[in-house]
Design an enzyme around this catalytic site. Structure first.
Site, PDB file in Angstrom:
ATOM      1  CD  GLN A 142      -3.314   2.479   6.873  1.00  0.00           C
ATOM      2  OE1 GLN A 142      -3.941   2.796   7.879  1.00  0.00           O
ATOM      3  NE2 GLN A 142      -3.884   2.430   5.690  1.00  0.00           N
ATOM      4  CG  ASP A 151      -2.888   8.134  -1.193  1.00  0.00           C
ATOM      5  OD1 ASP A 151      -2.754   8.639  -0.056  1.00  0.00           O
ATOM      6  OD2 ASP A 151      -2.614   6.958  -1.451  1.00  0.00           O
ATOM      7  NE  ARG A 156       0.008   1.344   3.526  1.00  0.00           N
ATOM      8  CZ  ARG A 156       0.972   2.204   3.743  1.00  0.00           C
ATOM      9  NH1 ARG A 156       2.235   1.819   3.843  1.00  0.00           N
ATOM     10  NH2 ARG A 156       0.741   3.499   3.854  1.00  0.00           N
TER      11      ARG A 156
HETATM   12  O1  MRU Z   1      -4.509   3.284   2.171  1.00  0.00           O
HETATM   13  P1  MRU Z   1      -3.033   3.470   2.143  1.00  0.00           P
HETATM   14  O2  MRU Z   1      -2.333   2.890   3.319  1.00  0.00           O
HETATM   15  O3  MRU Z   1      -2.436   3.025   0.832  1.00  0.00           O
HETATM   16  O4  MRU Z   1      -2.880   5.033   2.226  1.00  0.00           O
HETATM   17  C1  MRU Z   1      -1.604   5.600   2.204  1.00  0.00           C
HETATM   18  C2  MRU Z   1      -1.587   7.023   2.557  1.00  0.00           C
HETATM   19  O5  MRU Z   1      -2.601   7.673   2.724  1.00  0.00           O
HETATM   20  C3  MRU Z   1      -0.284   7.658   2.586  1.00  0.00           C
HETATM   21  O6  MRU Z   1      -0.206   8.658   3.527  1.00  0.00           O
HETATM   22  C4  MRU Z   1      -0.085   8.200   1.162  1.00  0.00           C
HETATM   23  O7  MRU Z   1      -0.178   7.124   0.242  1.00  0.00           O
HETATM   24  C5  MRU Z   1       1.147   8.779   0.884  1.00  0.00           C
HETATM   25  S1  MRU Z   1       2.277   7.483   0.586  1.00  0.00           S
HETATM   26  C6  MRU Z   1       3.763   8.146   0.317  1.00  0.00           C
END
Ligand code: MRU
Length: 366
Positions: free
Chosen positions: A202, A243, A53
Site C-alpha cells: 500500500q 485501524d 481499503r
Molecule cells: O489493510 P488496509 O490497507 O485496509 O490497512 C490500512 C491501514 O493499516 C492504514 O494505515 C489504516 O487503515 C489507517 S487508514 C486511515
C-alpha cells in the site's frame, strides 16, 4: 484530491441517486479505474477484496452497502442480515462496526417506508463528516511538522509513514497524510519516507501515488530500511494511521508498524498516530490481547502483481514453490511507544487520560 485535474472523493453516489462508485485500489498505481457498487453484496466484496481499503473508507462503503440492502428490503430481518454480512468482511478496523452501528441507529426507529431515504442521508453524512474530520486532523497535526521545520531553521522535515493512511484510505485528505498535505501546501519543506508495506504494498503503490499527484517529495523504502535511516538522523518524525485504538491508547495498524515504533523509540524519533474518533474502541484496553488481527491469504505473500517492462500487468510467484506463508494483516503498537495521538480535537498523549481529555463524553465507557 485531484487526479488529472479532476477533484475526486474515494466514494460517490451516482446520477441514479442510489448506486455508488469507488476507485479500484487494486489497480493503482498503474491504472486509474472506477467500479460501480450496486448491492450490499458488491459492497462486501469490494471491502473483502480490498478494492476499497483503509479504515474510514471501509466504514463509508459498508454504510452505502446497507443503504442498498434496505432499498431491496427495508425489514428488520434484512437490515440485520446485511449488517452481519458487511460487519464480517474485515475484522480489525473498528470504523466498520462504528459506521454500521451509526446506520442502524439512524434507520431502526423508523417505519420501513422511511428507512431508505434516512439511510442514504446518514451514509452521505458519514462521508461528509469524514472529510471534515480528516481536514481537522491535518490542521492539528501540521503544527507538529511546523515546529520541527522551525527547529531546523526551515530545513527539510523528513517524515516516515507506513501503509496508506491518506486520501485513498478515507473519503478525502487522509489521516496520517493530512498534516503532510497541509504542511506542503503551507510551503514547509517536507520529504516523506514511504514504507513499501509488504505484502500488499500500500505504501509503494498508493501512498507514493497520492503524494506524487500532490507534488509532495517522497522516497519509497523497503520496510526494513526505517531503522537504519533513524539511526542516521534521517527521520525527524513518524506519522502513521490506525485501524483501531483502545481506550488506553494502544494502536492496531498495518503489520510492521510496531517494528517502526520500536526503532523510533530506540532512536528518540517522535512517533505519532493520526486518527478520527471513529477509530477509537472504547470497549477495549489491552490492544495486544484484545484486538482481533486479520489474517489474509498466503498468496498475498508468495505472489506479487505489477507492471512488466513491456507494460503488461502480471502476477508472479516470488517465493519457493510449495513453502507456506503467514499473512497477519495488522500488529499492535503499545501506547508507551506512541509519542502522541493526532485527532480532530487535538494532539494528546496516548493514555486513557489523554483520550478522555479530548472525548470527555466517554468517561463512563468500558
Ligand atoms: O489493510 P488496509 O490497507 O485496509 O490497512 C490500512 C491501514 O493499516 C492504514 O494505515 C489504516 O487503515 C489507517 S487508514 C486511515
Amino acid at each position: 484530491m485531484k487526479i488529472n485535474g479532476k477533484a475526486y472523493r474515494t466514494i460517490w453516489v451516482n446520477e441514479d441517486q442510489w448506486s455508488v462508485t469507488v476507485i479500484d485500489q487494486t489497480k493503482l498505481p498503474h491504472e486509474f479505474e472506477t467500479l460501480r457498487i450496486a448491492s450490499a453484496d458488491d459492497a462486501a466484496r469490494a471491502i473483502k477484496d480490498m478494492i476499497v481499503r483503509g479504515a474510514p473508507l471501509i466504514g463509508a462503503t459498508a454504510a452505502y452497502g446497507l443503504c442498498m440492502a434496505l432499498r431491496e428490503d427495508a425489514s428488520d430481518a434484512a437490515l440485520e442480515a446485511a449488517y452481519a454480512m458487511l460487519a464480517e468482511t474485515r475484522p480489525t478496523a473498528i470504523n466498520l462496526k462504528w459506521a454500521l452501528d451509526a446506520m442502524v441507529d439512524a434507520v431502526k426507529p423508523l417505519p420501513a417506508r422511511e428507512r431508505v431515504a434516512a439511510a442514504y442521508a446518514r451514509a452521505a453524512k458519514i462521508c461528509d463528516d469524514d472529510v471534515e474530520i480528516c481536514r481537522r486532523i491535518g490542521v492539528q497535526g501540521v503544527g507538529l511538522i511546523r515546529a520541527i521545520a522551525d527547529k531546523k531553521s526551515g530545513g527539510v522535515v523528513n517524515v516516515l509513514t507506513h501503509c496508506n493512511a491518506g486520501w485513498l484510505a478515507c473519503v478525502d485528505w487522509g489521516t496520517a497524510l493530512a498534516p503532510i498535505y497541509m504542511a506542503h501546501d503551507e510551503g514547509i519543506k517536507i520529504h516523506v519516507w514511504v514504507d513499501e508495506t509488504r505484502p500488499r504494498n500500500q505504501g509503494a503503490s498508493l501512498t507514493a501515488f497520492e503524494l506524487g499527484r500532490h507534488g509532495v517529495a517522497h522516497t519509497i523504502i523497503p520496510d526494513n530500511a526505517g531503522g537504519h535511516l533513524m539511526q542516521h538522523g534521517q527521520v525527524d518524525m513518524c506519522i502513521v494511521g490506525t485501524d483501531r485504538t483502545t481506550a488506553r491508547g494502544d494502536v492496531a495498524n498495518k503489520i510492521g508498524t510496531y517494528l517502526k515504533a520500536l526503532a523510533a523509540h530506540d532512536n528518540g524519533v517522535p512517533f505519532y498516530v493520526a486518527l478520527p474518533y471513529t477509530t477509537i474502541d472504547w470497549t477495549l484496553d489491552d490492544g495486544v490481547a484484545e484486538i482481533p488481527i486479520e489474517q489474509r491469504s498466503a498468496r498475498e505473500v508468495t505472489h506479487m502483481t505489477g507492471r512488466t517492462d513491456k507494460g503488461a500487468i502480471e502476477t508472479i510467484e516470488i517465493s519457493a514453490p510449495g513453502s507456506g506463508a503467514a499473512n497477519y494483516g495488522f500488529d499492535v503498537t503499545p501506547a508507551r511507544l506512541v509519542t502522541g495521538l493526532i485527532t480532530e480535537r487535538g494532539v494528546t498523549p496516548a493514555t486513557r487520560e489523554g483520550l478522555l481529555s479530548l472525548y470527555p463524553e466517554h468517561k463512563n465507557a468500558g
